[in-house]
Design an enzyme around this catalytic site. Structure first.
Site, PDB file in Angstrom:
ATOM      1  N   CYS A   1       0.820  -1.211   0.000  1.00 20.65           N
ATOM      2  CA  CYS A   1       0.000   0.000   0.000  1.00 20.65           C
ATOM      3  C   CYS A   1       0.856   1.266   0.000  1.00 20.65           C
ATOM      4  O   CYS A   1       0.404   2.320  -0.440  1.00 20.65           O
ATOM      5  CB  CYS A   1      -0.923   0.001   1.220  1.00 20.65           C
ATOM      6  SG  CYS A   1      -1.608  -1.622   1.559  1.00 20.65           S
TER       7      CYS A   1
ATOM      8  N   TYR B   1     -20.289  16.563  17.009  1.00 24.50           N
ATOM      9  CA  TYR B   1     -20.327  17.894  16.385  1.00 24.50           C
ATOM     10  C   TYR B   1     -19.500  18.889  17.192  1.00 24.50           C
ATOM     11  O   TYR B   1     -19.644  19.000  18.403  1.00 24.50           O
ATOM     12  CB  TYR B   1     -21.773  18.416  16.294  1.00 24.50           C
ATOM     13  CG  TYR B   1     -21.839  19.934  16.199  1.00 24.50           C
ATOM     14  CD1 TYR B   1     -21.238  20.599  15.119  1.00 24.50           C
ATOM     15  CD2 TYR B   1     -22.439  20.692  17.199  1.00 24.50           C
ATOM     16  CE1 TYR B   1     -21.246  21.992  15.057  1.00 24.50           C
ATOM     17  CE2 TYR B   1     -22.457  22.087  17.129  1.00 24.50           C
ATOM     18  CZ  TYR B   1     -21.859  22.732  16.057  1.00 24.50           C
ATOM     19  OH  TYR B   1     -21.860  24.097  15.982  1.00 24.50           O
TER      20      TYR B   1
END
Ligand SMILES: Cc1cc2nc3c(=O)[nH]c(=O)nc-3n(C[C@H](O)[C@H](O)[C@H](O)COP(=O)(O)OP(=O)(O)OC[C@H]3O[C@@H](n4cnc5c(N)ncnc54)[C@H](O)[C@@H]3O)c2cc1C
Length: 474
Positions: free
Chosen positions: A45, A451
């Site tokens: 990878c 959030y």
């Protein structure tokens, strides 16, 4: 119980994960790992990032060293190719140093990985034409790109690299124009790498969009990004031939030729299963070795994991083949436990994948393609939304596209994709978890996602997409 060793074929992600876990769980028992090459425990990878120059030494892509494997009590035999398996006798045949011998096993793990397919192209015969499916190829491409007088052999120090191949490629005049054949994730990552090295890059994709498993929304955004970064993208354009005698000269397509001095063919991989041709073992999806929930093949005491093995799809429950890194590590580790005595499932696979395309981050999971969902017996409904990645007033907020696909009848989430420049890729893990839990879109909409302005708007893009799709389902 047999006193013969646990034998593993292949010393990368799946094979060494299994051997390491096995030795920890059963320290008194023997494990032998046969590896035909010299490389072990390497990160394919990372190869595009080595070629790009982001990673300065190839050795940094190596994880476990032969000495560390030895310290773990793993009997690692490099340069040993397993050439046959006799399941009745419980032995494997090995070729090493020009000699052949048989090794009995109590349990056997096939972790032979896959190899690059080249379609109609004969990549080996021509200088400057490559596939990217081993470390020697990565080193050769890197050396080929460098100016002959500037190549730094220090980049491959402390590795078992094929130095002759590196030296030959380093001696060739540096290329200026590259063709990448195939717009999958390797092709896209390599487009960025080669641009980063200053080449003029052309990317050829036979279908309508690059990154086709990621769906249209991702493909379109990535094509725009590639073009903005100076890559010429040729979609709906199959390459017919690589042209050149000793060295690549051109690629041929649509009745014309484009002069190039580097060609990279990335048109897919195929599982390595030839070793088992005479054994009668069942092969399954895409020709990979069929395994059950514990990585067991259809033959006694024989397991398979990683790129050579099938897996069970999280959404369809059907057999599937996704040659990806975590699947290999996780499957190997589970089989190591099972062989040591603790039956451990290898886990299902949702095909979760992420890829970086210059400044865009892309993710996909489950079933993104509606036709595939229909084939699997669902009635797909989908939506694509664009939402901010952070509160609009907070610096760095960027448009993020989310596609969700659901089943009309049950409301179940089937899959999704995401693309955007601001931490888009990691958000795919929320969808992966939702798929694993079998959640409906309504349940995804009610997820209590985090959030705060620097990280996300009040309504995370995933929640926005779920809200819109849920509206359509209702
Ligand atoms: C360029 C590139 C980028 C990638 N990027 C990502 C990524 O970002 N994310 C991701 O999840 N996955 C990625 N992958 C895929 C990931 O690298 C593979 O899924 C993973 O390496 C599979 O591990 P494995 O152990 O199954 O097989 P392999 O890594 O292929 O290892 C198999 C080993 O078996 C040996 N072997 C084969 N046959 C024999 C034999 N007969 N006798 C002895 N030894 C044998 C081979 O020499 C090899 O060392 C990438 C792959 C490539 C090529």
């Amino acid at each position: 119980m047999s006193t013969d060793p646990f034998v593993v074929v292949g010393a990368d992600a799946a094979g060494l994960s299994a051997a390491s876990k096995f030795r920890r769980a059963a320290p008194d028992r023997e494990v032998i790992v046969f590896e035909k090459g010299q490389w072990i425990s390497y990160a394919y990878c990372g190869m595009p990032y080595f070629i790009e120059g982001r990673v300065d030494q190839l050795s940094k892509l190596l994880s476990l060293s032969p000495e560390e494997a030895d310290e773990r009590g793993i009997d690692l035999r490099r340069g040993h190719e397993v050439t046959g398996v006799d399941p009745k006798a419980g032995t494997v045949s090995i070729e090493a140093d020009g000699k052949t011998f048989d090794q009995p096993y109590s349990d056997l793990l096939i972790a032979t990985g896959g190899r690059a397919t080249t379609g109609p192209f004969d990549v080996r015969e021509v200088d400057g034409a490559f596939t990217l499916h081993n470390m020697d190829a990565a080193a050769a491409i890197d050396a080929y790109i460098a100016d002959p007088e500037e190549y730094d052999f220090g980049r491959v120090d402390d590795t078992p690299v094929d130095r002759e191949r590196v030296a030959r490629n380093a001696d060739l005049a540096a290329p200026e124009t590259a063709a990448i054949v195939g717009g999958g994730y390797v092709g896209v990552e390599m487009a960025e790498a080669l641009r980063g090295r200053g080449l003029d890059v052309h990317l050829f994709q036979r279908s309508e969009h690059v990154l086709s498993p990621f769906g249209e929304a991702v493909g379109q955004r990535v094509e725009t990004e590639l073009a903005e970064q100076g890559v010429t993208v040729h979609t709906n354009t199959p390459v017919d031939a690589l042209v050149g005698n000793d060295r690549i000269e051109a690629v041929a397509f649509e009745g014309r030729e484009l002069a190039v001095d580097l060609a990279l063919v990335g048109v897919g991989i195929r599982p390595n299963t030839e070793l088992l041709a005479e054994t009668g073992v069942d092969l399954g999806a895409d020709g990979a070795i069929r395994v059950d929930d514990y990585g067991r093949t259809t033959l006694p005491d024989m397991y398979a994991a990683g790129d050579c093995a099938t897996a069970t799809h999280t959404v369809t429950g059907e057999e599937a083949w996704f040659p990806l890194g975590l699947t290999a590590n996780r499957g190997g580790r589970a089989i190591g436990s099972t062989v040591a005595g603790e039956l451990t499932p290898v886990g299902e696979i949702a095909g979760t994948a992420v890829v970086k395309a210059f400044d865009q981050e892309c993710g996909r999971v489950g079933i993104v393609d509606e036709a595939e969902a229909t084939d699997a017996g669902f009635e797909p409904v989908s939506t694509t939304i664009t939402a901010g990645s952070r509160s609009g007033y907070y610096p760095g907020a960027a448009d993020t596209d989310v596609t969700l696909v659901a089943d009309r009848e049950t409301g179940r989430l089937l899959g999704g994709s995401i693309v955007g420049p601001d931490r888009a890729a990691v958000r795919i893990d929320t969808l992966s978890t939702a798929l694993e839990a079998g959640m409906t879109v309504a349940e995804v909409e009610r997820l209590d996602l985090a959030y705060a302005p620097p990280f996300s708007p009040v309504w995370d893009p995933i929640l926005v997409a779920a809200k819109v799709l849920n509206g359509r389902l209702e």
